[in-house]
Scaffold this active site. Structure first.
Site, PDB file in Angstrom:
ATOM      1  N   HIS A 256     -61.931 -14.604 -46.930  1.00  0.00           N
ATOM      2  CA  HIS A 256     -61.978 -13.228 -47.420  1.00  0.00           C
ATOM      3  C   HIS A 256     -61.412 -13.110 -48.830  1.00  0.00           C
ATOM      4  CE1 HIS A 256     -62.303 -11.274 -43.132  1.00  0.00           C
ATOM      5  NE2 HIS A 256     -63.417 -11.839 -43.536  1.00  0.00           N
TER       6      HIS A 256
ATOM      7  N   ASN B 244     -52.944 -13.916 -29.329  1.00  0.00           N
ATOM      8  CA  ASN B 244     -53.081 -12.574 -29.896  1.00  0.00           C
ATOM      9  C   ASN B 244     -52.328 -11.581 -29.011  1.00  0.00           C
ATOM     10  OD1 ASN B 244     -54.294 -11.064 -32.078  1.00  0.00           O
ATOM     11  ND2 ASN B 244     -55.599 -10.085 -30.563  1.00  0.00           N
TER      12      ASN B 244
ATOM     13  N   PHE C 226     -54.541  -4.590 -39.633  1.00  0.00           N
ATOM     14  CA  PHE C 226     -55.495  -3.524 -39.918  1.00  0.00           C
ATOM     15  C   PHE C 226     -55.769  -2.641 -38.705  1.00  0.00           C
ATOM     16  CE2 PHE C 226     -56.218  -6.603 -43.237  1.00  0.00           C
ATOM     17  CZ  PHE C 226     -56.365  -5.801 -44.352  1.00  0.00           C
ATOM     18  N   ARG C 227     -56.079  -3.260 -37.574  1.00  0.00           N
ATOM     19  CA  ARG C 227     -56.539  -2.498 -36.421  1.00  0.00           C
ATOM     20  C   ARG C 227     -55.526  -2.412 -35.289  1.00  0.00           C
ATOM     21  NH1 ARG C 227     -60.596  -4.929 -38.946  1.00  0.00           N
ATOM     22  NH2 ARG C 227     -62.511  -3.770 -39.328  1.00  0.00           N
TER      23      ARG C 227
ATOM     24  N   GLN D 100     -58.432 -15.274 -42.651  1.00  0.00           N
ATOM     25  CA  GLN D 100     -59.059 -14.025 -43.053  1.00  0.00           C
ATOM     26  C   GLN D 100     -58.126 -13.219 -43.960  1.00  0.00           C
ATOM     27  OE1 GLN D 100     -59.776 -13.118 -38.713  1.00  0.00           O
ATOM     28  NE2 GLN D 100     -61.721 -12.351 -39.487  1.00  0.00           N
TER      29      GLN D 100
ATOM     30  N   ILE E 200     -55.655 -12.323 -47.216  1.00  0.00           N
ATOM     31  CA  ILE E 200     -55.788 -12.448 -48.669  1.00  0.00           C
ATOM     32  C   ILE E 200     -54.415 -12.517 -49.338  1.00  0.00           C
ATOM     33  CG2 ILE E 200     -58.009 -11.249 -48.672  1.00  0.00           C
ATOM     34  CD1 ILE E 200     -56.548  -8.713 -49.587  1.00  0.00           C
ATOM     35  N   ASP E 201     -53.352 -12.722 -48.550  1.00  0.00           N
ATOM     36  CA  ASP E 201     -51.987 -12.601 -49.054  1.00  0.00           C
ATOM     37  C   ASP E 201     -51.402 -13.868 -49.650  1.00  0.00           C
ATOM     38  OD1 ASP E 201     -51.228 -14.129 -46.711  1.00  0.00           O
ATOM     39  OD2 ASP E 201     -51.173 -12.258 -45.574  1.00  0.00           O
TER      40      ASP E 201
ATOM     41  N   THR F  24     -47.884 -10.347 -39.909  1.00  0.00           N
ATOM     42  CA  THR F  24     -47.131  -9.137 -39.580  1.00  0.00           C
ATOM     43  C   THR F  24     -45.618  -9.395 -39.510  1.00  0.00           C
ATOM     44  OG1 THR F  24     -47.571  -9.534 -37.223  1.00  0.00           O
ATOM     45  CG2 THR F  24     -49.017  -7.974 -38.379  1.00  0.00           C
TER      46      THR F  24
END
Length: 241
Positions: A122, A214, A36-37, A104, A106-107, A29
């Site tokens: 992922h 987190n 996502f969430r 996790q 995919i970047d 981020t």
């Protein structure tokens, strides 16, 4: 977050020599990629369709136009740069302490930072193949295509990312499970630990210290050695590799 928490994390890192990092969307981020969430996450901006459907194998095969519209508009990280977390982990690897990164994401930002043992459970936007002839295509071809990306043979090109309804890649998953089970320190960062089966991989850890970093609570906070609820950028800019 306070100085004592960061000092404790630094002490744990200094005393460990088989570290595995398990990261989620929150790791990227600070590079400008939405999670996502989270409260400002990608899923919060979706209104017409359930986000889980837009990134599902069902949507890909039944409504590929819809799938690729969402995929290309939201998951293109080709111009994104690694942030302080990715760069710190590279230094930790160079020092021989970090043995593996289980991601996790995919970047491809861990590889862009120079990390080598990155286990992408992922998949990755950088790997794409034709469903008809298996020809390989790079990410630029997919993201720059108009509509559904097509192979020279006429087949549809599929990104090698794990969609909802698909299994995790067995090779990467097995390596990730082995790395986690052998680690003496597992750092879990930027993930809510609510997506299965990835979240359950934490149960494989039998080492000395489980650290969770987190911005919000996770289901595993109560079993961790150390929990820091803060922005990852604020944490890692105060750490030394």
């Amino acid at each position: 977050m306070n100085e004592l928490e960061v000092s404790e994390l630094q002490k744990i890192i200094d005393e460990s020599d088989n570290i595995v990092f398990f990261g989620g969307a929150g790791v990227s981020t600070s590079s400008g990629i939405k999670d996502f969430r989270g409260k400002n996450g990608l899923y919060k901006s979706v209104t017409d369709y359930p986000p889980e459907y837009l990134l599902s194998s069902a949507c890909f095969y039944k409504e590929p136009e819809l799938f690729f519209e969402f995929y290309k508009n939201n998951l293109n990280s080709l111009s994104v740069e690694p942030n302080i977390v990715h760069k710190y982990l590279k230094k930790l690897e160079d020092n021989g302490k970090l043995k593996a990164i289980v991601t996790q994401n995919i970047d491809g930002l861990h590889q862009a930072a120079g990390s080598t043992n990155v286990l992408e459970i992922h998949g990755s936007i950088y790997h794409n193949h034709c469903l008809k002839c298996s020809k390989i295509y790079d990410a630029s071809f997919v993201f720059e295509s108009v509509g559904i990306p097509k192979c020279s043979c006429g087949g549809t090109i599929k990104p090698d990312v794990v969609l909802y309804g698909e299994m995790l890649p067995e090779k990467a998953l097995n390596k990730a499970c082995l790395a986690i089970s052998n680690a003496d320190l597992l750092i879990v960062a930027g993930t809510s630990l609510t997506v299965e089966p990835a979240a359950s991989m934490i149960n494989l850890f039998k080492g000395k210290n489980l650290v969770i970093l987190n911005d919000s609570k996770t289901p595993y906070d109560n079993v961790a050695t150390l929990v820091i609820h803060a922005d990852l950028k604020d944490i890692f800019e105060n750490l030394k590799a």
